[in-house]
Structures are given as C-alpha cells and as structure tokens.
Design a protein around this motif. Structure first.
Motif, PDB file in Angstrom:
ATOM      1  N   THR A 385     -43.634  51.553  83.147  1.00 13.97           N
ATOM      2  CA  THR A 385     -42.887  50.410  83.645  1.00 13.97           C
ATOM      3  C   THR A 385     -41.702  50.894  84.485  1.00 13.97           C
ATOM      4  OG1 THR A 385     -43.478  49.244  81.643  1.00 13.97           O
ATOM      5  CG2 THR A 385     -41.711  48.305  82.953  1.00 13.97           C
ATOM      6  N   PHE A 386     -40.995  51.877  83.955  1.00 17.83           N
ATOM      7  CA  PHE A 386     -39.830  52.381  84.675  1.00 17.83           C
ATOM      8  C   PHE A 386     -40.221  52.925  86.032  1.00 17.83           C
ATOM      9  CE2 PHE A 386     -37.744  56.423  85.793  1.00 17.83           C
ATOM     10  CZ  PHE A 386     -36.575  55.904  86.289  1.00 17.83           C
ATOM     11  N   PHE A 387     -41.218  53.762  86.037  1.00 16.77           N
ATOM     12  CA  PHE A 387     -41.585  54.430  87.274  1.00 16.77           C
ATOM     13  C   PHE A 387     -42.038  53.430  88.341  1.00 16.77           C
ATOM     14  CE2 PHE A 387     -44.404  57.072  89.918  1.00 16.77           C
ATOM     15  CZ  PHE A 387     -43.438  57.963  90.351  1.00 16.77           C
ATOM     16  N   THR A 388     -42.858  52.475  87.913  1.00 16.33           N
ATOM     17  CA  THR A 388     -43.353  51.491  88.885  1.00 16.33           C
ATOM     18  C   THR A 388     -42.218  50.595  89.366  1.00 16.33           C
ATOM     19  OG1 THR A 388     -44.039  50.112  87.033  1.00 16.33           O
ATOM     20  CG2 THR A 388     -45.721  51.459  88.064  1.00 16.33           C
ATOM     21  N   PHE A 389     -41.342  50.214  88.437  1.00 16.43           N
ATOM     22  CA  PHE A 389     -40.203  49.379  88.818  1.00 16.43           C
ATOM     23  C   PHE A 389     -39.352  50.116  89.847  1.00 16.43           C
ATOM     24  CE2 PHE A 389     -36.145  47.234  88.459  1.00 16.43           C
ATOM     25  CZ  PHE A 389     -36.471  45.927  88.183  1.00 16.43           C
ATOM     26  N   LEU A 390     -39.162  51.411  89.618  1.00 17.89           N
ATOM     27  CA  LEU A 390     -38.345  52.196  90.532  1.00 17.89           C
ATOM     28  C   LEU A 390     -38.954  52.234  91.926  1.00 17.89           C
ATOM     29  CD1 LEU A 390     -35.815  53.988  90.684  1.00 17.89           C
ATOM     30  CD2 LEU A 390     -37.319  55.945  90.287  1.00 17.89           C
ATOM     31  N   ILE A 391     -40.268  52.434  91.966  1.00 15.93           N
ATOM     32  CA  ILE A 391     -40.923  52.468  93.284  1.00 15.93           C
ATOM     33  C   ILE A 391     -40.709  51.151  94.016  1.00 15.93           C
ATOM     34  CG2 ILE A 391     -43.174  52.467  94.424  1.00 15.93           C
ATOM     35  CD1 ILE A 391     -44.053  54.587  92.548  1.00 15.93           C
ATOM     36  N   ALA A 392     -40.889  50.040  93.262  1.00 14.07           N
ATOM     37  CA  ALA A 392     -40.719  48.735  93.895  1.00 14.07           C
ATOM     38  C   ALA A 392     -39.290  48.548  94.354  1.00 14.07           C
ATOM     39  CB  ALA A 392     -41.119  47.638  92.913  1.00 14.07           C
ATOM     40  N   ALA A 393     -38.330  48.982  93.519  1.00 16.76           N
ATOM     41  CA  ALA A 393     -36.921  48.807  93.878  1.00 16.76           C
ATOM     42  C   ALA A 393     -36.587  49.612  95.125  1.00 16.76           C
ATOM     43  CB  ALA A 393     -36.032  49.234  92.714  1.00 16.76           C
ATOM     44  N   LEU A 394     -37.127  50.807  95.212  1.00 17.87           N
ATOM     45  CA  LEU A 394     -36.875  51.626  96.401  1.00 17.87           C
ATOM     46  C   LEU A 394     -37.580  51.034  97.620  1.00 17.87           C
ATOM     47  CD1 LEU A 394     -37.096  55.226  94.907  1.00 17.87           C
ATOM     48  CD2 LEU A 394     -35.056  53.940  95.530  1.00 17.87           C
ATOM     49  N   ALA A 395     -38.745  50.466  97.373  1.00 19.22           N
ATOM     50  CA  ALA A 395     -39.487  49.868  98.487  1.00 19.22           C
ATOM     51  C   ALA A 395     -38.710  48.699  99.061  1.00 19.22           C
ATOM     52  CB  ALA A 395     -40.869  49.419  98.023  1.00 19.22           C
ATOM     53  N   ILE A 396     -38.226  47.820  98.181  1.00 19.79           N
ATOM     54  CA  ILE A 396     -37.499  46.650  98.689  1.00 19.79           C
ATOM     55  C   ILE A 396     -36.184  47.089  99.337  1.00 19.79           C
ATOM     56  CG2 ILE A 396     -36.245  46.085  96.564  1.00 19.79           C
ATOM     57  CD1 ILE A 396     -36.677  43.196  97.103  1.00 19.79           C
ATOM     58  N   SER A 397     -35.650  48.247  98.884  1.00 20.46           N
ATOM     59  CA  SER A 397     -34.404  48.725  99.469  1.00 20.46           C
ATOM     60  C   SER A 397     -34.612  49.350 100.838  1.00 20.46           C
ATOM     61  CB  SER A 397     -33.772  49.784  98.560  1.00 20.46           C
ATOM     62  OG  SER A 397     -33.618  49.261  97.273  1.00 20.46           O
ATOM     63  N   GLY A 398     -35.846  49.559 101.205  1.00 20.88           N
ATOM     64  CA  GLY A 398     -36.115  50.089 102.536  1.00 20.88           C
ATOM     65  C   GLY A 398     -35.957  51.580 102.637  1.00 20.88           C
ATOM     66  N   ILE A 399     -36.347  52.285 101.577  1.00 26.67           N
ATOM     67  CA  ILE A 399     -36.297  53.741 101.631  1.00 26.67           C
ATOM     68  C   ILE A 399     -37.620  54.239 102.213  1.00 26.67           C
ATOM     69  CG2 ILE A 399     -36.122  55.844 100.250  1.00 26.67           C
ATOM     70  CD1 ILE A 399     -33.582  54.161 100.252  1.00 26.67           C
ATOM     71  N   PRO A 400     -37.597  55.023 103.284  1.00 29.99           N
ATOM     72  CA  PRO A 400     -38.857  55.518 103.840  1.00 29.99           C
ATOM     73  C   PRO A 400     -39.483  56.550 102.909  1.00 29.99           C
ATOM     74  CG  PRO A 400     -36.964  56.449 104.995  1.00 29.99           C
ATOM     75  CD  PRO A 400     -36.416  55.460 104.010  1.00 29.99           C
ATOM     76  N   PRO A 401     -40.782  56.660 102.868  1.00 27.71           N
ATOM     77  CA  PRO A 401     -41.788  55.934 103.670  1.00 27.71           C
ATOM     78  C   PRO A 401     -42.414  54.794 102.876  1.00 27.71           C
ATOM     79  CG  PRO A 401     -42.805  57.809 102.632  1.00 27.71           C
ATOM     80  CD  PRO A 401     -41.441  57.695 102.030  1.00 27.71           C
ATOM     81  N   LEU A 402     -41.665  54.204 101.966  1.00 27.07           N
ATOM     82  CA  LEU A 402     -42.235  53.112 101.183  1.00 27.07           C
ATOM     83  C   LEU A 402     -42.394  51.863 102.066  1.00 27.07           C
ATOM     84  CD1 LEU A 402     -40.173  53.722  97.944  1.00 27.07           C
ATOM     85  CD2 LEU A 402     -42.460  54.494  98.488  1.00 27.07           C
ATOM     86  N   SER A 403     -43.202  50.916 101.575  1.00 23.86           N
ATOM     87  CA  SER A 403     -43.646  49.840 102.468  1.00 23.86           C
ATOM     88  C   SER A 403     -42.493  49.010 103.015  1.00 23.86           C
ATOM     89  CB  SER A 403     -44.630  48.947 101.721  1.00 23.86           C
ATOM     90  OG  SER A 403     -44.006  48.364 100.602  1.00 23.86           O
ATOM     91  N   GLY A 404     -41.489  48.719 102.148  1.00 25.61           N
ATOM     92  CA  GLY A 404     -40.413  47.842 102.578  1.00 25.61           C
ATOM     93  C   GLY A 404     -39.652  48.374 103.773  1.00 25.61           C
ATOM     94  N   PHE A 405     -39.595  49.680 103.894  1.00 29.59           N
ATOM     95  CA  PHE A 405     -38.886  50.284 105.019  1.00 29.59           C
ATOM     96  C   PHE A 405     -39.467  49.812 106.346  1.00 29.59           C
ATOM     97  CE2 PHE A 405     -39.172  53.765 108.133  1.00 29.59           C
ATOM     98  CZ  PHE A 405     -37.847  53.809 108.515  1.00 29.59           C
ATOM     99  N   PHE A 406     -40.790  49.894 106.451  1.00 33.54           N
ATOM    100  CA  PHE A 406     -41.428  49.561 107.730  1.00 33.54           C
ATOM    101  C   PHE A 406     -41.279  48.082 108.054  1.00 33.54           C
ATOM    102  CE2 PHE A 406     -43.667  53.319 106.191  1.00 33.54           C
ATOM    103  CZ  PHE A 406     -43.434  54.166 107.263  1.00 33.54           C
ATOM    104  N   SER A 407     -41.529  47.233 107.046  1.00 38.11           N
ATOM    105  CA  SER A 407     -41.530  45.807 107.360  1.00 38.11           C
ATOM    106  C   SER A 407     -40.118  45.304 107.603  1.00 38.11           C
ATOM    107  CB  SER A 407     -42.215  45.028 106.243  1.00 38.11           C
ATOM    108  OG  SER A 407     -41.577  45.248 105.017  1.00 38.11           O
ATOM    109  N   LYS A 408     -39.158  45.733 106.774  1.00 35.95           N
ATOM    110  CA  LYS A 408     -37.804  45.224 106.966  1.00 35.95           C
ATOM    111  C   LYS A 408     -37.219  45.777 108.260  1.00 35.95           C
ATOM    112  CE  LYS A 408     -34.936  44.874 103.426  1.00 35.95           C
ATOM    113  NZ  LYS A 408     -34.048  45.453 102.405  1.00 35.95           N
TER     114      LYS A 408
END
Lengths: 643, 477
Positions: A385-408
């Motif tokens: 749970t922690f690890f997945t939550f962290l990935i999502a949190a980083l993604a929404i924060s726009g940290i590359p190369p996670l998905s949120g970075f590109f779209s935001k």
C-alpha cells in the motif's frame, strides 16, 4: 477479418446483464465470489472488446476511424428523431477503455473491500449499473442518449454515496450527503437540459455530428453558441465539481472507498471534461465561454488545492485534490488544448483511483479510521500500500518520468502558449500546492510515530485488493510515456491519435511557434517547485511537526478559513438555501401548495366523485332503460343531421 | 366466379381456426379423453393459423369475388386475434378447475368467435363484415351466459342478446341504405363514389346507422349501457376476450369502412364521431371512479379507451391510423392480462372481485401484483409502458388535425382515470391483506401473464418494433 465494431452492443449489454442478475437474484446468491465474479465479468468483457476495437482502429486508416453503430430507433415523433446509436471514435474508445479498465480493477478491489457487507450484492449491482450508464454517456452519438447516461451516473452516484444509509457522516448522515450530491447536480443538469432545448430548436437535431456540422458554419462568437456552451458548461461544473457547484464532492466521500475511486475520482466526475471535448468544435467558436472555462478551471484548481492543505480526513484531502485536478483539465479545455485535457483525464484516472484505493487499504487496515493525525508509521505494516501510494503521490506531483509529469506539463505549456502567462503562473503555483498536500498525506500516514490505537494491529490487505493497486501503480508510472513531448525528443502518440477528433477545434487555435527553450524552462520550473514542495513537506510534517503547529497558530485566521473551506457551504446556506426554505415554508408550501394547489385538486376531485356517484344511477340494470338511452342517442344524432 | 385454390390459401388462417373448432366437436364424441388435450389442440390450431397469416403477410389480395381481403392489414389482425385467443385459453386453464363448465364447448365457442373477428377485420364487403360480426356476436351471447347456473350470467347473456339484436337492426338498415344509394356493398367500390355520395342525404344516413351499429359493438356512449353488466356477468376471461378481441375486431371494421368517408371531410360525420368519442371518455372515466367491482371498473375503463382510440381514428392521418393500431394491440394485450389477473383471484364465480380483495396482494403474490401494476400503469398511460406511447400518438394525431379540444378532454379525463387505476395499486401495495384466500397460479397462466407484461414493457421502451410493422401495413392500404 472480424469487424469488432459489430460487437459494440455487447460493450453495453454485459454491464446491464450483470446489473440485472445481481439486482434481481443477488439477495438469493449466497456466494460473494459468485456475485463479485459476475460483476467483474460485466466490466472486463467490455474492456476486452473495446481493446480489440482499439487495435482494429490503430490498424485502419486515420480517416476511417469513425463508426456509428445504430441499434434501434428510440424516439421518432415529428421532427424529433432519436436513435439509440453509438459513436465510436478515438475519443470515445479511450474513454471506454478508461471506464472499463479502471472500472474492472476497482470492481476486483471492491470484492475484498466490501467483504462481509450485508448488502454485498446491492453494491455490485449498483456498480454495474453505473458502468452501463457511464458507457452510454461516453459512447452516445447524440445529446439525449448522453443525457440519459449523464442522469444515470448521477442516480448511481446518489445510490452509492448513501450506500451505508444507516451510518453517520460528519455531523449528518450519508443520506444527507447523497441528497446534497443529487440536488447540486440538478442545478447543473438544468443547464444541460436548457442547452439541449436550445440546440434542438435551433439546429433541429441532437446528433453530435449533425449539430457540429451546422454550428461550424456560424460566426465565431455567435450569441447562440455562447449561450449553448455556457449552459453546457454549467452542466459540466455540476458533474465535474467545479466552482460554483463543487460543494457536493467532498461530502460524496461518505460512500464506500471503491465508489470514491471509481465514480468520484476516475470516471463520473470527468464526464464534464468529456462533454467539452466531445463538443469542442462548438466551444472553440465561443471565445467568451472558453475564457470562462479557463478562469473557472484555474480558480478551482488553486481554491481546492488550498483547502486540501489543511483537511485531516484522508479521503477529503483526496476529494479536494480531485476537484483541483479537474480544474487543470478545464484550464486545458479553456485554452483549446482538448487532447491535453483528455491526456490528463486518463493519467489522473490511474493515479487518483490508485490513491483512493490505497487510502481505502489504509482505512481498511485501521478499522475505518480516516483521520491522518491518528495514523503514522504505517510504512512497515502496509508495504505494498505504501509503495503504490507513493508512486501515485509522486505521479500527481509531476515528478518525471511518472505519468502526471507529462500530462500536467503539457497542460501548463499549452496554458502558457495558447492562454496567458497568468494561467501558467497560477497553474504552476497549484502544482506546488498539489505536491505539498500529497506529501503531507504520505508523511503523516506512512512515516513518523504510530498515532493509532494500540489495540489495532494493522496488516496488509488481501491479494484481491493489492493486485489492483500494483496494476494501477504500473499504469501511473508508465502511462505518461505515450505522450512524450517533442521537446524531450519523444513522440506524443496520444495527441496524434486524438488529432482527427479535435481537427476542427485545433484549426481555430492561434499558431504558436514551438519554442523549445521556453518549454524546457517551464518544465524545469515545475519540476523544481515540486521538489521544493517535497522537501518542505518533509520538513514540516516529518522532521518538525511543531513547526507546522507554529505556522498554523501564526496564521490562525487564514487557517481557520481554509479548514472551513472558505465558508462556501455556509455562504450557500445563508444566501440560497435559507431564503428558499423560508419562502417555501411560509408562502409556497403553507399557502400556495396547501390552499391553492391542494384546495383546487381536492375540491375538484370531490366534485367529480360526487358527480360520479349521482350519474352512476343512470345505470339501472333494467334493459328497457338501456334501450331508451340508446334510442335517445339515435334521435339526437338524427336531429343533428336534419338540422 | 368459381373460387380458386389461391382463394382458399388466402383465407387459410380463418379456415384453420374454423376447422380446429369443428374437429374439437367431432373429437369430443370420438375420443373419451379428449377433454385433457383440448386446450393444447386449440392453441396448436391458433399457432398454425398464425403461421399461415405470416405467410400471407406480404401479398395483399381479395378473394371470393372481392369479399375478403388478405395480407398486411388482414394478416396483422389475424395474428393479433390468434394471440388473444391463445392468451385467453391459457388463462382459462385455472378457472376451468373451479367451474363445472364444459371445457370443449368453451374452447369451441372461443375459437368460433375468433373466426368472426378475423372475418370482420378482413372484410372487403359490408356483407362479409356483417357476417363476421354476427359469428362473433352469437358466440359472445352464449359465452356471456356460460356460467349457466348463475342468475347474473343468465341476465347478462339475455341483455346482451336483446340489445345486440336491436343494434344489428340499425347496422343492417344502414347497409341497405348504402346499397340503395351507390348500388354496391363492396368497400372499395363504395369509396369510388366519394366524395359525391357523401352529399346524398340517404347515403349519409346509411353511414350513420352503420356507425350506430358498430358503436354498440365497441361500446361508445350512449350505446355502451350493456357493457358493464355483460362484463360483470360473463366469466372473467370471456370479458377479457370481449374487451380485447371483440372491441379490436369492431374497430378493425370501423377503420375499413369509415376511414375514407372521415378523411373526405364530411363535417356532420366528423362532428358526430367526435362527440361520441368525447362522451365515451367522459362517461367511461367518471363512472369508473365509483366502481368497487374490478370487472365493472375495467368495463368502464374499456369504454373510456374506446373514446381515446376513436380520437386517433377521427384524425385520419398517418399518426392517427398508426397510433390507433398500436393502441389496439397494446390495449388488447393489457386488458386480456388485467382480466386474467382478476380471474385468478376470483376463485369462485363472482367472489373476490371487490377492490378490497386486492389489499396486500403484493405480499401474497408478488408476480400478480407486479403484472397488474404494469397493466394499470399502461392503461393510465405512464411511461415507460406501451400505453403511454399509444396515447401520445393518438393525441398527437388529433392535434395535427386541429382537434385540440378532444385532446384537452382526453388528457383531463385521463387524470380522472388516474384515481381508480392507482387506487388498485395502492390497495395492492400499501395495505395489509384482508382475507386469506388461496391463490393458485398454474404454469399456463404464468406464461400468459408474463407474455403480456413483457409485451407491455417492451413496446413501451422499444415502440418502433411494432410501429415499423404498422407502417408497412399502411403502405398499401
């Protein structure tokens, strides 16, 4: 070769069948596994079929990717002809894949989450009904069928928010939260409906293709188009929780967490964005509306982001985050970057669904505790749970190369180049806020001291819940790679794929010379602010909790405003609800309704009843009388001819 | 002219039902155990008849020296009557246990009355229509009094016969006058004399007398007085057959005879028919309000619906004709079903027919209560049930023809009718059961009621399925 388009109707039939089976026989089916599997099949088979359609679409020519599948004629009266027919194109297939794909994962997760609930079957019946309605919404080829889906998802949202109707929520009940969602949505739906009337009276059709063809002949800035688009946008603000109608979404968290993930994060609330994208060719001709959309979007993004900073309920923070992210999508729509909006819609569906599901896993482990100050240190108990939550949190924060970075990043860049510096600037500030409140959640929940009750022994959720988390985490991580901007030397496959859908609206956009330096700069700035925010959050909420208390006290009045969500609920209560209540109570109800309406109806009913009891005596049962009346009738008719 | 084989083939549906009835009489004598199989035998006959009607569907022709039509319009009604017959026989399986009635005679009479209906809807000549009408009526006179040890049944039968005979006089006199003025009784040939013939007073008088005769059969006010008494006295399923098949057949002939003179725009005729329609809607619904007996209530409701259908027919446009046919189908199925449910509760002749006996039906038998509610909602005309679509078409047609006053009246009286239909639903769902009568539902019955319920819902959601057939029919006729 098999033409998978022919199977379109199956996409809609399976969730409906799932709903019918679970809804009608659910109470008799004893096995949770069976109910769950029926429901999951009802979503995953459509996902499978739509994947095949996507593959087929990719292998066909670009100008042959639009199909209209006509099932049957629904309404055919006078000039109003409405078919139950579905429009398959690049946009609707993406939406279908998101709805069924994310939907299927959440269905699987819910089997674990809802385990042991007394109304297990009812929950899954509603979920399938929701999927059915949502698919009608995104696949409809005309406004009315879309509206049917639109109302259908609203109904399901209402039913599911109030699913635990016997539980309390905040200071009231879940039923109140459900009612609030429904009523606030009615206001938006009213706008949508008026827009439909306007469209039908002016264009004589409700089919998207027809309406868009006719509208595109009109001048840009035409008053009719401005009115229609503003009304449609009012509908969108209701469903997608934007200012001024966002107040229902935080309360909607009263529903079970999978519902929050599916309906109030990943799918239904994005319906407004989809509506704008579907009718982009009309919106682009109404510059005034476009400005309104962009301004409302960016304002909502900042507004909700600041509230999210100080909320203590894990789900409420996520709810405000959803409102804020939807604001970004509307900002993108408002500047004409519709494909960027849809791109963010997709990545947001991945990481926000994941955030909710992971939060649900936390809540599950802590026996329905939702206050983040009563969590902490969960990292070692709930590793997945922690690890997945962290990935999502980083993604929404726009940290590359996670998905949120590109779209935001694409939204911010488009806001800068098509819109104005200020759009970009506030979007940039909002990005910082996003990271701040997300990392606050991460630190307070998973790091630091264990603030939960000693009697609770938190443990990782079962596989049926963690596997969807892992799948969504993978999607959140790599989902952005299909839209790498040119500046980074990649190809934005996503934008290219959607290009035909937004051809008309793109052609209206001002030409902007691609300036790679600016793009790099903007990108670097947004990554920088995110990293700063992470560092700051670590400082405030992990290392130096006292400092955050200090800041809180120093700006106590500002903090108070934020905790109370800018007093918007109270404001609405004072300005709209109370006066209406008073008017209804004294005048509309006690006088107009009771005296005039009831009086009129009851008295005329009494009169007719009296008339009936008198007249019925004519029916004597004596045959001679019957003949007399017969002859009387004949005589009168003959008199009529003679005279 | 000597009839050809093709002539016989064209009327095969009618011949098959007649043959089924006759064979049943013969088998009754020959086979001892035939009683057990008579229902299946009748249903088989009706199914084969449907098969032939479908075969004939596409080709419109006239047979036996232009006496009967076949194909499209005729086939449509032949299929409808066969379905009504099957439903009636299936539903009667329960009551046959209670009453000491002769099952075979009962079946034979139902089949022959269906033959009459078929001839009426296929008639290309006033004479053949008249013959059909009499075949049907005489069966109905007998069926009305079939519970022969009950006084109320005897009374119903006699009343119906006396008044029916009286009305037939008008009908025949009308035909005679029409023949006298235009020299033919063939509908198509008469139509060739329009609109000149309409200016002849005697011809108009003939039409009016014919109208009165048919008005009696469909029970238009003020020629409706027999209907509540007869429906109450007849075995409940027979009332259902009369309300659906009997009424539909009379309307089918009505359309055949009157659509052309009405369309020709004779004001006298249109005004008279409009007033009859208006009176039927008013009287049917207002009298329905105070009825406590479910069969009498349905009888008045049936009078009101006659008025609604007539509103569409007066409009004589596509909307109206299509709407009337749609409504006839829907109303037939609904009323067969509603009388069917009533027949199940009535486990002894004339018992448990009061509205109080329906209290708490939803607790005793969910299926029956649900089906009855669907029928009631459809009769009121509430979406998504088929009754709504039908009513919409009828009223829309009348508005197109500038008969707005009839539509306003129709809507207002529909509101009045809401009361007595909804009252039944309130009793079924919101009251506790009062008496403990055993409800026995046979499988045959379940099939019939499920079919009707599904049809009412299906045509409500997906009306174009039926409308496409109806449109096809009117392409020719």
């Amino acid at each position: 070769m098999v033409n998978y388009i022919n199977y379109t109707s199956l996409i809609l039939i399976f969730p409906l069948i799932g709903f019918l089976i679970n809804g009608v026989f659910g109470s008799k089916l004893k096995s949770e596994k069976l109910i769950g599997s029926i429901s999951v099949l009802g979503v995953s088979i459509p996902f499978f079929i739509s994947s095949l359609i996507l593959i087929q679409m990719l292998s066909s020519n670009i100008d042959e990717r639009l199909y209209i599948v006509n099932l049957f004629s629904w309404i055919d009266v006078g000039s109003l002809k409405i078919n139950v027919s579905y429009l398959i194109d690049e946009l609707s297939i993406i939406m279908t894949l998101i709805v069924t794909g994310v939907g299927a994962l959440i269905h699987i997760y819910a089997i674990g989450y809802m385990h042991g609930d007394k109304s297990f079957w009812r929950f899954f019946a509603y979920l399938n009904l929701f999927i059915f309605a949502m698919l009608n919404l995104v696949l409809a080829d005309n406004f009315l069928l879309m509206f049917l889906g639109w109302e259908g998802v609203g109904l399901c949202s209402y039913l599911l928010i109030g699913f635990w109707y016997d539980r309390n929520f905040d200071k009231s009940t879940t039923a109140d939260a459900a009612k609030k969602a429904f009523i606030v949505n009615r206001i938006g739906d009213f706008g949508f409906l008026i827009a439909l009337f306007l469209i039908f009276t002016n264009f004589g059709s409700l089919e998207f293709v027809d309406v868009i063809t006719q509208a595109s002949v009109l001048q840009s800035g035409d008053e009719l188009l401005t009115a229609i688009t503003l009304l449609l946008f009012l509908g969108a603000t209701g469903k997608s929780a934007q200012i001024p109608l966002f107040v229902w979404l935080p309360d909607a968290m009263a529903g079970p967490t999978p519902v929050s993930a599916l309906i109030h994060a990943a799918t239904m609330v994005t319906a407004g964005v989809y509506l704008l994208a579907r009718t982009s060719a009309i919106f682009i001709l109404a510059p005034f509306t476009m400005n309104v959309v962009a301004i409302i979007g960016i304002t909502t993004a900042i507004f909700a982001g600041t509230i999210g900073l100080v909320q203590n309920d894990i789900k409420k923070v996520l709810a405000y985050s959803t409102i804020s992210q939807l604001g970004y999508m509307f900002l993108a729509c408002g500047v004409g970057a519709f494909s960027a909006a849809i791109f963010h819609l997709m990545t947001h569906a991945f990481f926000k669904a994941l955030l909710f599901l992971a939060a649900g896993s936390v809540i599950h482990a802590l026996h329905h505790e939702q206050d983040i100050y009563k969590m902490g240190g969960l990292k070692k108990y709930l590793p997945i749970t922690f690890f997945t939550f962290l990935i999502a949190a980083l993604a929404i924060s726009g940290i590359p190369p996670l998905s949120g970075f590109f779209s935001k990043d694409e939204i911010l860049y488009k806001a800068f180049s098509f819109g104005s510096f200020w759009y970009w600037f506030f979007g940039f500030i909002g990005a910082g806020l996003t990271t701040l409140y997300m990392m606050r959640l991460v630190y307070l929940t998973f790091y630091g001291n264990e603030n939960f009750d000693d009697s609770i022994k938190p443990h990782e959720s079962p596989k049926v819940m963690t596997i969807p988390l892992i799948v969504l985490a993978i999607l959140s991580a790599i989902g952005g790679l299909i839209g790498i901007p040119h500046a980074l030397g990649g190809t934005n496959y996503f934008e290219e794929f959607l290009e035909p859908v937004f051809k008309t609206s793109n052609s209206q956009l001002p030409f902007v010379f691609e300036n790679i330096t600016t793009e790099y700069l903007l990108m670097a700035l947004s990554v920088a602010i995110s990293i700063c925010a992470i560092w700051y959050a670590r400082n405030l909420f992990l290392q130096n909790l006292k400092k955050s208390e200090l800041i809180k006290n120093k700006f106590s009045s500002a903090h108070n405003i934020l905790v109370n969500k800018y007093f918007v609920d109270e404001f609405y209560e004072k300005i709209f609800i109370n006066p209406i209540k008073k008017l209804s109570d004294s005048f509309l109800w006690k006088w107009f309704d009771i005296k005039i309406i009831d009086g009129l109806i009851n008295n005329s009913a009494k009169f007719i009843q009296y008339l009936s009891s008198v007249l019925v005596k004519v029916q004597t049962g004596v045959t001679e009388n019957y003949v007399q009346i017969f002859v009387l009738g004949v005589t009168l008719i003959l008199l009529k001819i003679i005279l | 002219m000597i009839p050809t084989f093709q002539d016989y083939l064209n009327v095969a549906p009618i011949i098959i039902v007649s043959a089924t009835a006759l064979l049943e009489i013969v088998f009754q004598i020959i086979f001892k155990g035939f009683k057990k199989y008579v229902n299946i035998f009748s249903i088989l006959g009706l199914l084969i008849s449907i098969y032939f009607a479908i075969i004939n569907f596409d080709k419109v022709s006239m047979s036996f020296s232009n006496m009967v039509f076949s194909g499209k319009y005729a086939s449509f009604f032949e299929i409808l009557f066969c379905i009504i017959g099957i439903l009636t026989i299936l539903q009667s399986s329960t009551i046959q246990k209670y009453y000491s009635i002769n099952k075979i005679e009962y079946n034979v009479l139902i089949l022959i009355s269906i033959v009459g209906m078929m001839v009426m809807s296929a008639g290309a000549d006033l004479i053949s229509i008249f013959i059909g009408l009499e075949i049907m009526s005489i069966c109905f006179y007998v069926l009305a009094g079939f519970a022969r040890n009950q006084i109320i049944a005897n009374e119903a039968s006699l009343k119906y016969f006396l008044l029916g005979a009286f009305a037939t006089g008008f009908l025949l006199y009308g035909i005679a006058l029409i023949y006298g003025t235009v020299g033919t009784t063939n509908i198509i040939k008469i139509a060739q004399h329009y609109p000149i013939a309409l200016s002849l007073d005697l011809h108009l008088l003939g039409l009016i007398l014919l109208l009165i005769g048919l008005a009696f059969k469909v029970a238009l006010v003020p020629f409706h007085m027999w209907q509540p008494d007869v429906y109450e006295g007849a075995i409940t399923n027979v009332s259902g057959l009369m309300a659906s098949g009997g009424k539909t057949a009379a309307f089918a002939s009505f359309l055949l005879i009157f659509s052309i003179p009405l369309a020709a725009g004779n004001n006298n005729l249109i005004e008279i028919v409009s007033v009859l329609a208006a009176l039927s809607m008013i009287v049917g619904n207002i009298f329905g309000l105070v009825q406590q007996n479910i069969k009498r209530m349905l009888a008045y409701s049936s009078i009101a619906h006659t008025g609604y259908i007539l509103v569409g027919i007066i409009a004589t446009n596509n909307f109206g004709n299509h709407g009337a046919l749609f409504y006839l189908v829907v109303y037939s199925i609904t009323s067969v079903g509603a009388f069917g449910v009533a027949s199940i509760l009535e486990n002894e002749f004339g018992k448990n027919l009061n509205i109080n006996d329906y209290s708490g039906l939803s607790q005793k038998n969910k299926f029956l209560a649900f089906a009855m509610s669907v029928f009631m909602f459809s009769l009121i005309g509430i979406p998504p049930f088929a009754g709504f679509v039908g009513k919409y078409y009828l009223f829309a047609a009348a508005i197109q023809r500038d008969l707005t006053w009839l539509v306003i009246l129709g809507v207002l009286t529909s509101i009045v009718s809401l009361y007595y239909y909804l009252r039944l639903i309130v009793y079924m769902y919101f009251r506790d059961p009062e008496n403990q009568n055993n409800i026995i539902v046979t499988n045959d019955f379940k099939i019939a009621i499920s079919f009707s319920t599904i049809v009412v819902i299906l045509f409500g959601i997906y009306p174009s399925s039926l409308f496409s057939v109806i449109r096809y029919i009117f392409n020719i006729y």
